[in-house]
Motif scaffolding. Structure first.
Motif, PDB file in Angstrom:
ATOM      1  N   ARG A 186       1.695  10.278   2.101  1.00 38.03           N
ATOM      2  CA  ARG A 186       2.112  11.147   3.187  1.00 38.03           C
ATOM      3  C   ARG A 186       3.548  10.856   3.593  1.00 38.03           C
ATOM      4  O   ARG A 186       3.904   9.736   3.908  1.00 38.03           O
ATOM      5  N   GLY A 238      -0.215   2.677   9.091  1.00 38.33           N
ATOM      6  CA  GLY A 238      -1.165   3.507   8.351  1.00 38.33           C
ATOM      7  C   GLY A 238      -2.374   3.902   9.182  1.00 38.33           C
ATOM      8  O   GLY A 238      -2.390   3.768  10.406  1.00 38.33           O
ATOM      9  N   ARG A 239      -3.373   4.404   8.461  1.00 36.60           N
ATOM     10  CA  ARG A 239      -4.598   4.886   9.116  1.00 36.60           C
ATOM     11  C   ARG A 239      -5.812   4.439   8.319  1.00 36.60           C
ATOM     12  O   ARG A 239      -6.228   5.118   7.391  1.00 36.60           O
ATOM     13  N   TYR A 240      -6.368   3.310   8.673  1.00 37.39           N
ATOM     14  CA  TYR A 240      -7.557   2.804   7.984  1.00 37.39           C
ATOM     15  C   TYR A 240      -8.751   3.049   8.900  1.00 37.39           C
ATOM     16  O   TYR A 240      -9.184   2.166   9.641  1.00 37.39           O
ATOM     17  N   ASN A 271       0.834  -1.194   0.000  1.00 40.71           N
ATOM     18  CA  ASN A 271       0.000   0.000   0.000  1.00 40.71           C
ATOM     19  C   ASN A 271       0.866   1.239   0.000  1.00 40.71           C
ATOM     20  O   ASN A 271       1.369   1.647   1.030  1.00 40.71           O
ATOM     21  N   ASN A 272       1.033   1.819  -1.137  1.00 47.41           N
ATOM     22  CA  ASN A 272       1.835   3.028  -1.177  1.00 47.41           C
ATOM     23  C   ASN A 272       0.996   4.181  -0.677  1.00 47.41           C
ATOM     24  O   ASN A 272      -0.136   4.346  -1.059  1.00 47.41           O
ATOM     25  N   GLN A 273       1.553   4.989   0.164  1.00 47.81           N
ATOM     26  CA  GLN A 273       0.821   6.148   0.628  1.00 47.81           C
ATOM     27  C   GLN A 273       1.663   7.375   0.317  1.00 47.81           C
ATOM     28  O   GLN A 273       2.868   7.305   0.182  1.00 47.81           O
ATOM     29  N   MET A 311     -10.405  11.409  11.816  1.00 48.98           N
ATOM     30  CA  MET A 311      -9.126  11.958  11.365  1.00 48.98           C
ATOM     31  C   MET A 311      -8.714  13.215  12.132  1.00 48.98           C
ATOM     32  O   MET A 311      -7.540  13.388  12.460  1.00 48.98           O
ATOM     33  N   ARG A 347       4.237   4.651   9.211  1.00 49.25           N
ATOM     34  CA  ARG A 347       4.443   3.332   8.615  1.00 49.25           C
ATOM     35  C   ARG A 347       5.701   2.687   9.178  1.00 49.25           C
ATOM     36  O   ARG A 347       6.684   3.369   9.451  1.00 49.25           O
ATOM     37  N   GLU A 377      -5.236  13.583  14.203  1.00 51.49           N
ATOM     38  CA  GLU A 377      -4.269  14.638  13.917  1.00 51.49           C
ATOM     39  C   GLU A 377      -4.000  15.473  15.170  1.00 51.49           C
ATOM     40  O   GLU A 377      -2.856  15.832  15.456  1.00 51.49           O
TER      41      GLU A 377
END
Lengths: 266, 414
Positions: free
Chosen positions: B6, B22-24, B2-4, B30, B16, B34
């Protein structure tokens, strides 16, 4: 223009909001759920949201979580989703699949996009996949001309409203209130505020979900949104019924009521 | 995988560990994530915050925790030297308070007044209820009904401390479902509420933040072992449910390439059965509870039910940093069956007079196994992550220690 985009353009031209109806595959069993989706289309639902039952539905309240439990206990498989997509598409409505992310990931993102497109599906709504993590899915969707619908929430910051809406296609899903899916007595001001904030940063149609259960509420939301999304109230028609036939009758009746509602908003 | 997109200023992916993490999560969370990330990054470099946490650990938790050499236990481990890091001696009886005090201080900094927590064995719930009482926060703990029954003592402890315990009966009625319910609460009440996640999983920044709060275990233990033995240990053993005690003791040793890091998962009734929680033996990478990591799942991506005699290890997923350490080979993970764990539990009781948590008994069983492999020259550091008072019911039943007709509180539910 995508199937979803075309429907929303048509309803806009008709001076009304679109009605988006949600049902999970496999509740109370696979065939009954597909019959129910087709019945919704026949009764005035413009776009069908096909839910994928999942073991850990952390955005869902008791009604939909229970339906998912039943569907999984019945042995509902991911492949059944494509059967439902085909049936809805054949009935003449765009079929958007709403799914938590892990089933797609396990199936293979590319393969899922291919198979969804082959079944005649319109795209995906992903409640636990934000655009920040969705690069692979968005690329696969673009290749297959599928819509990728993401959610915005009352808590979304202005920066996130901008980035999320710019990643959406088809429409923007505005989760009207903080919390999980379920019927609410009032829809509240939060939805209208969110729609207003979203319109400032996006030209896409905005459909509002979470909490609408009656024609009157649908009319209220149709006054400011491009589409009204109804889930738990439709599922409840099936779960509260004594027999499958009674469930379908109740579902048709509510769909007709909601369809009148989205035409009375303006 | 899973390329992200950020990345931080240096171009490194945010949140990561390799491909994992990540953030699923729903968009609704969100803003809170943050806010939390900002608060914990500020606190990390704020002397006032760190000073307050250090003071609490010294005067309330009881840190530093000692290390104990267990020579009589070690006779059963091929004569290797075995040293226990005594997190069981912390206030509330486990490593969990290390993280909870940190997050409770952050909660106050963010101006929130209510905390929620999930718990499996009850240790994290008790630690959360404790911190809430200390700091004047409202506290709600979600716990699967299977666990409220097998850990009835901890339910009573939480209620004594003023927390509300909400039993969760759907799904598998264990830790996984308690987390789902806590997430639902959080989505609804995020403005006033901080979710004190108890382990090193979940959406970013939880895995990193919880690890940072637990890291003190390894920092202390490394210095203590050097002081006692004059060299680094050959092996560090820790049990891995979500994996916070293991990340806590591993992290300071990651750059010490000579030190083997070994995580012990719940092998339940055996990894060749469907009654275990050995994610690294039969799981696949996937998403659960907001993180991309190893998950016990079927071919449709549905989460499989886990099993362990230990409620705290009975979880179908694992912290993403463990998945990274596993794939890179920096750490090894092995399953320990219920039987192995209970044998080690009994052995520590009888040879050393220490009753461990059944979770920690998995790490002890691992140390016995490794010791026999390595022989008498080996030095093995074990994280004794919790004490076993809460497990007396389960152990008494397992070993048949009750006189006929007598009954310990809670046993009738099991």
């Amino acid at each position: 223009m995508s199937g979803v985009g075309a429907v929303l353009a048509k309803t806009k031209a008709q001076g009304r909001a679109a009605l988006v109806g949600y049902l999970p595959v496999g509740f109370p069993d696979v065939q009954s759920s597909i019959d129910a989706m087709v019945a919704m289309v026949e009764s005035g639902v413009d776009i069908v949201e096909i839910g994928v039952p999942y073991t850990d539905p952390l955005m869902d309240g008791p009604v939909i979580a229970h339906a998912a439990d039943v569907a999984l206990q019945n042995g509902t498989r991911l492949s059944d989703v494509f059967t439902a997509v085909r049936a809805v598409a054949d009935a003449g409505a765009p079929a958007l699949v709403m799914t938590y992310w892990n089933p797609v990931l396990r199936y293979g993102v590319e393969r899922f996009a291919d198979d969804l497109a082959k079944a005649g599906g319109a795209g995906l709504i992903t409640p636990d996949l934000i655009p920040d993590e969705a690069a692979e899915w968005m690329a696969a969707a673009e290749r297959n001309c599928l819509d990728h619908v993401f959610l915005v929430a009352p808590s979304s910051t202005p920066a996130r409203l901008r980035s999320t809406t710019s990643a959406c296609s088809g429409f923007v899903y505005a989760a009207s209130s903080m919390g999980v899916t379920g019927v609410r007595r009032t829809v509240g001001d939060a939805a209208q505020v969110l729609v207003t904030r979203t319109r400032l940063v996006s030209d896409l149609p905005i459909c509002v979900g979470l909490g609408v259960s009656t024609g009157a509420q649908a009319a209220q939301v149709a006054g400011f949104a491009d589409g009204v999304i109804v889930g738990s109230a439709l599922v409840r028609c099936l779960s509260d019924a004594g027999t499958r036939g009674e469930g379908l009758t109740a579902l048709r009746k509510l769909s007709v009521d909601l369809a009148a509602g989205v035409r009375n908003g303006r | 995988m899973n390329n992200q997109s950020r990345t931080d200023a240096a171009g490194a992916p945010v949140g990561r560990f390799g491909a994992y993490g990540g953030r699923y999560v729903p968009e609704a969370l969100m803003a809170a994530l943050e806010q939390l990330d900002e608060a914990r990054l500020k606190a990390k470099v704020d002397p006032a915050f760190q000073g307050e946490l250090e003071r609490l650990h010294r005067t309330y938790t009881g840190r530093p925790s000692i290390i104990t050499e267990v020579a009589q236990f070690a006779e059963h481990a091929g004569g290797a030297r075995i040293l226990l890091k005594r997190e069981d001696l912390n206030h509330t009886g486990s490593h969990k308070l290390n993280n909870v005090l940190g997050q409770a201080l952050l909660t106050k900094r963010m101006g929130k007044t209510r905390i929620i927590a999930e718990t499996g064995a009850g240790q994290h719930g008790v630690a959360s209820a404790t911190a809430a009482a200390l700091m004047g926060l409202e506290c709600v703990v979600y716990m699967g009904t299977k666990d409220t029954q097998r850990q009835a003592l901890n339910v009573a402890r939480m209620r004594l401390l003023g927390a509300e315990v909400i039993p969760v009966s759907h799904g598998s009625a264990t830790l996984k479902d308690a987390i789902n319910e806590a997430m639902r609460d959080w989505v609804t009440n995020v403005e006033t509420t901080h979710y004190v996640l108890g382990t090193v999983t979940g959406p970013h920044p939880f895995p990193e933040m919880v690890r940072d709060f637990q890291r003190i275990i390894g920092v202390e233990a490394r210095a203590q072992v050097l002081d006692l033995v004059g060299r680094l240990p050959d092996v560090v053993c820790a049990c891995v449910g979500g994996g916070s005690n293991a990340m806590g003791i591993f992290h300071r040793f990651i750059d010490d390439q000579s030190v083997r890091l070994i995580g012990l998962e719940a092998g339940g009734e055996g990894v060749d059965t469907d009654q275990h929680a050995a994610r690294f033996s039969t799981g696949f990478p996937g998403v659960l509870h907001g993180a991309f990591t190893y998950v016990l799942q079927d071919e449709d991506g549905q989460t499989l039910q886990s099993h362990s005699i230990s409620a705290g290890l009975d979880y179908p997923s694992v912290g993403p940093e463990h998945s990274f350490l596993r794939d890179t080979g920096r750490a090894e993970y092995r399953p320990i069956t219920d039987i192995q764990a209970m044998d080690a539990f009994s052995l520590l009781c009888r040879t050393e007079g220490i009753i461990p948590a059944i979770e920690s008994a998995h790490a002890l069983a691992g140390a016995l196994e490794i010791g026999r492999e390595l022989g008498p020259s080996a030095v093995i550091l074990v994280n004794l992550s919790g004490r076993g008072d809460k497990d007396v019911d389960t152990a008494a039943r397992w070993f048949g220690l009750l006189d006929e007709g007598s009954q310990l509180d809670g046993l009738e539910h099991q």
